[in-house]
Design an enzyme around this catalytic site. Sequence first.
Site, PDB file in Angstrom:
ATOM      1  N   ASP A  46     -23.254   5.444   8.300  1.00  0.00           N
ATOM      2  CA  ASP A  46     -23.465   4.201   9.043  1.00  0.00           C
ATOM      3  C   ASP A  46     -24.180   3.168   8.183  1.00  0.00           C
ATOM      4  O   ASP A  46     -23.815   1.990   8.174  1.00  0.00           O
ATOM      5  CB  ASP A  46     -24.291   4.480  10.300  1.00  0.00           C
ATOM      6  CG  ASP A  46     -23.656   5.539  11.180  1.00  0.00           C
ATOM      7  OD1 ASP A  46     -22.418   5.620  11.168  1.00  0.00           O
ATOM      8  OD2 ASP A  46     -24.388   6.276  11.858  1.00  0.00           O
ATOM      9  N   HIS A  94     -27.003  10.267  19.039  1.00  0.00           N
ATOM     10  CA  HIS A  94     -26.534   9.407  17.944  1.00  0.00           C
ATOM     11  C   HIS A  94     -25.214   8.731  18.322  1.00  0.00           C
ATOM     12  O   HIS A  94     -25.082   7.503  18.216  1.00  0.00           O
ATOM     13  CB  HIS A  94     -26.366  10.243  16.681  1.00  0.00           C
ATOM     14  CG  HIS A  94     -25.951   9.458  15.477  1.00  0.00           C
ATOM     15  ND1 HIS A  94     -26.813   9.150  14.454  1.00  0.00           N
ATOM     16  CD2 HIS A  94     -24.759   8.901  15.129  1.00  0.00           C
ATOM     17  CE1 HIS A  94     -26.168   8.442  13.538  1.00  0.00           C
ATOM     18  NE2 HIS A  94     -24.914   8.295  13.923  1.00  0.00           N
ATOM     19  N   GLU A  95     -24.249   9.523  18.757  1.00  0.00           N
ATOM     20  CA  GLU A  95     -22.955   8.945  19.131  1.00  0.00           C
ATOM     21  C   GLU A  95     -23.080   8.106  20.392  1.00  0.00           C
ATOM     22  O   GLU A  95     -22.372   7.099  20.543  1.00  0.00           O
ATOM     23  CB  GLU A  95     -21.916  10.054  19.326  1.00  0.00           C
ATOM     24  CG  GLU A  95     -21.670  10.916  18.101  1.00  0.00           C
ATOM     25  CD  GLU A  95     -21.241  10.099  16.896  1.00  0.00           C
ATOM     26  OE1 GLU A  95     -20.637   9.027  17.078  1.00  0.00           O
ATOM     27  OE2 GLU A  95     -21.527  10.522  15.765  1.00  0.00           O
ATOM     28  N   GLY A 108       2.616   4.548   1.238  1.00  0.00           N
ATOM     29  CA  GLY A 108       3.049   5.042   2.534  1.00  0.00           C
ATOM     30  C   GLY A 108       3.707   4.027   3.430  1.00  0.00           C
ATOM     31  O   GLY A 108       3.992   4.326   4.587  1.00  0.00           O
ATOM     32  N   GLY A 141       6.707   2.521   2.914  1.00  0.00           N
ATOM     33  CA  GLY A 141       8.159   2.643   2.978  1.00  0.00           C
ATOM     34  C   GLY A 141       8.912   1.989   1.845  1.00  0.00           C
ATOM     35  O   GLY A 141      10.091   1.671   1.994  1.00  0.00           O
ATOM     36  N   LYS A 142       8.291   1.797   0.698  1.00  0.00           N
ATOM     37  CA  LYS A 142       8.982   1.144  -0.425  1.00  0.00           C
ATOM     38  C   LYS A 142      10.122   2.012  -0.951  1.00  0.00           C
ATOM     39  O   LYS A 142      11.240   1.530  -1.153  1.00  0.00           O
ATOM     40  CB  LYS A 142       7.975   0.839  -1.543  1.00  0.00           C
ATOM     41  CG  LYS A 142       6.841  -0.087  -1.120  1.00  0.00           C
ATOM     42  CD  LYS A 142       5.888  -0.380  -2.250  1.00  0.00           C
ATOM     43  CE  LYS A 142       5.094   0.857  -2.625  1.00  0.00           C
ATOM     44  NZ  LYS A 142       4.212   1.325  -1.546  1.00  0.00           N
ATOM     45  N   THR A 143       9.841   3.285  -1.168  1.00  0.00           N
ATOM     46  CA  THR A 143      10.890   4.179  -1.668  1.00  0.00           C
ATOM     47  C   THR A 143      11.966   4.389  -0.613  1.00  0.00           C
ATOM     48  O   THR A 143      13.155   4.513  -0.939  1.00  0.00           O
ATOM     49  CB  THR A 143      10.278   5.520  -2.086  1.00  0.00           C
ATOM     50  OG1 THR A 143       9.229   5.286  -3.033  1.00  0.00           O
ATOM     51  CG2 THR A 143      11.317   6.412  -2.735  1.00  0.00           C
ATOM     52  N   PRO A 193       0.828  -1.212   0.000  1.00  0.00           N
ATOM     53  CA  PRO A 193       0.000   0.000   0.000  1.00  0.00           C
ATOM     54  C   PRO A 193       0.858   1.256   0.000  1.00  0.00           C
ATOM     55  O   PRO A 193       2.046   1.222   0.354  1.00  0.00           O
ATOM     56  CB  PRO A 193      -0.814  -0.124   1.299  1.00  0.00           C
ATOM     57  CG  PRO A 193      -0.709  -1.564   1.698  1.00  0.00           C
ATOM     58  CD  PRO A 193       0.606  -2.047   1.178  1.00  0.00           C
TER      59      PRO A 193
END
EC number: 3.4.24.-
Length: 760
Positions: A501, A425-426, A206, A208-210, A204
């Site tokens: 939701d 709601h929350e 971000g 750390g491949k580079t 994915p």
Amino acid sequence: MNRKNVTRTITAIAVVVLLGWSFFYFSDDTRGYKPVDTSVAITQINGDNVKSAQIDDREQQLRLILKKGNNETDGSEKVITKYPTGYAVDLFNALSAKNAKVSTVVNQGSILGELLVYVLPLLLLVGLFVMFSRMQGGARMGFGFGKSRAKQLSKDMPKTTFADVAGVDEAVEELYEIKDFLQNPSRYQALGAKIPKGVLLYGPPGTGKTLLARAVAGEAGVPFFTISGSDFVEMFVGVGASRVRDLFEQAKQNSPCIIFVDEIDAVGRQRGAGLGGGHDEREQTLNQLLVEMDGFGDRAGVILIAATNRPDILDPALLRPGRFDRQIPVSNPDLAGRRAVLRVHSKGKPMAADADLDGLAKRTVGMTGADLANVINEAALLTARENGTIITGPALEEAVDRVIGGPRRKGRIISEQEKKITAYHEGGHTLAAWAMPDIEPIYKVTILARGRTGGHAVAVPEEDKGLRTRSEMIAQLVFAMGGRAAEELVFREPTTGAVSDIEQATKIARSMVTEFGMSSKLGAVKYGSEHGDPFLGRTMGTQPDYSHEVAREIDEEVRKLIEAAHTEAWEILTEYRDVLDTLAGELLEKETLHRPELESIFADVEKRPRLTMFDDFGGRIPSDKPPIKTPGELAIERGEPWPQPVPEPAFKAAIAQATQAAEAARSDAGQTGHGANGSPAGTHRSGDRQYGSTQPDYGAPAGWHAPGWPPRSSHRPSYSGEPAPTYPGQPYPTGQADPGSDESSAEQDDEVSRTKPAHG
């Protein structure tokens, strides 16, 4: 194109324009003659006011030198006019009758002038072509489109080593082996091992491949070329293949060396993906890349490292052994990896005593290294905004919320009624989740508007999970429907606040039925398959491969799951209505509640039994015999420590040894003063090398060597202050910050899978 080249180009264009204008200006022999109407010229002839005349037969123009200027000629004694075709004889006779001196000029035209008319525009077009080619990065002669755009890293560039990478130990170990092979080939060659020709890093954005590629560049000790996949394809046909050939030609001349191609999916997409004719240029580039990687030509000593976010769309011929021998997944860090990354990025920053990095690592499940780096940076920025001197726990908490949900909308004006609806709601989400047995506990609930949400409740898992049971997914449905149930229970009508939701619940329920086979009515069957048509990257999307009757049953099962979860949430809120009112009141007063406060409010809430209405196995009856216990469970029963200590991998020990030696060398060098070039006098910085003649080190550590490099004729003197050949890097000791990081650069994409708030 730098400023010097721009100035030079503008100057050249100005000189050409000036010369052209001067040529046409000074070659014009009509300067000084005033243009007048033909009738004015005839009047001057009839009035005997002409001293001399010149008839230009080719141009059909008449030049008159008058005896005296007048009002009709604005006082000018030289006038010029045009005359109609066939009137030259009449003009000659009229002028002769007035005794004026008459001359006739028949211009045959200049060959040079005719050539200029055709050649000058052509030269102008060629000049523009050269200028634009230079602006696009062509060679200095303007025709270097086929030259490679790869950049070779030099020793002056900032160095990244494996010590700067954390959270992806498996990927580091795989790449460290390549670096070790380049520096110590005899150990591998004695076993008949061959170095991998290609390494593909995928995962994915971000993760750390580079960064891993930069670490290889800093430690490999050989020339390192870097290029982007999009740099191969240009507007001209054949440029991509030419650049591939030129790149590998440069690499062979500098072998052993490493080539890093970032975002290789730009050129390595599966062939045949051209809808309506195809993209032959990209396919031609890919074909050339395949040949260079493993063809009849010699490719000894050239290692190709590539990175991509989409390995599924790459051409199968590109992924086979012999081209990419090793494919390394770079995934999101686990709990230990997140701890290491947070320690790395917090190193050197003033952290308060209440800044719990271990707790922060537990609350950031699903985040990549880039996300975690952003969290620490946001916390530092928030602290600076408040004129603080140390980064506190609340600053880290706010930074996590900003990364997940966006900045807080402080200027939003909310009515009391809307705030009350949001609180209930929350509160419905939180209470429903708290009463369910198979769901992560709620860590925090807030009614503060953030991003596109009016509030959110965050459920944080106690540990990383790779599997989810049906009961856990049903509990997630109850959690999602808790807000809608609270609105209906308290206010007798739903609102639009539950839109996210409902979307989340529908997605979970449909995946349970169509992907995971959790419906007893439809069975363990996957409905809807991806077809392998490569026109849009290898797949045209998911297409239904079932009948309309089955589609109707799928919709019924999805509706049944959501309705059951909705009913369960309703029953929970009805049973604990007083607790719901208390929770809503606390939210209206404090706006944000954390785990300790929720535990006191929910002290009387008991866990509900699991929903068994979907536990239908047909004629298959589950066994009553419990599963066996794992070695860890048995060890805990015996009172033994678990997990057992695992010995540190050999590559980590080598990294630690090299880093300690490098730090010792730097500390010794710091006590001996500094030379003119900024390095300590009498010693050499780690990574610098000196021979009889200057040799590049390509970011290598001290004491590096590689097959065929440096040349045998080079002689390297020994220095007492120089450390022995070791491997750079250092794992963090217990209780100290690890100097590594697994985050990638900021140009990587930040769209990652992470724990989402239930209410949007």
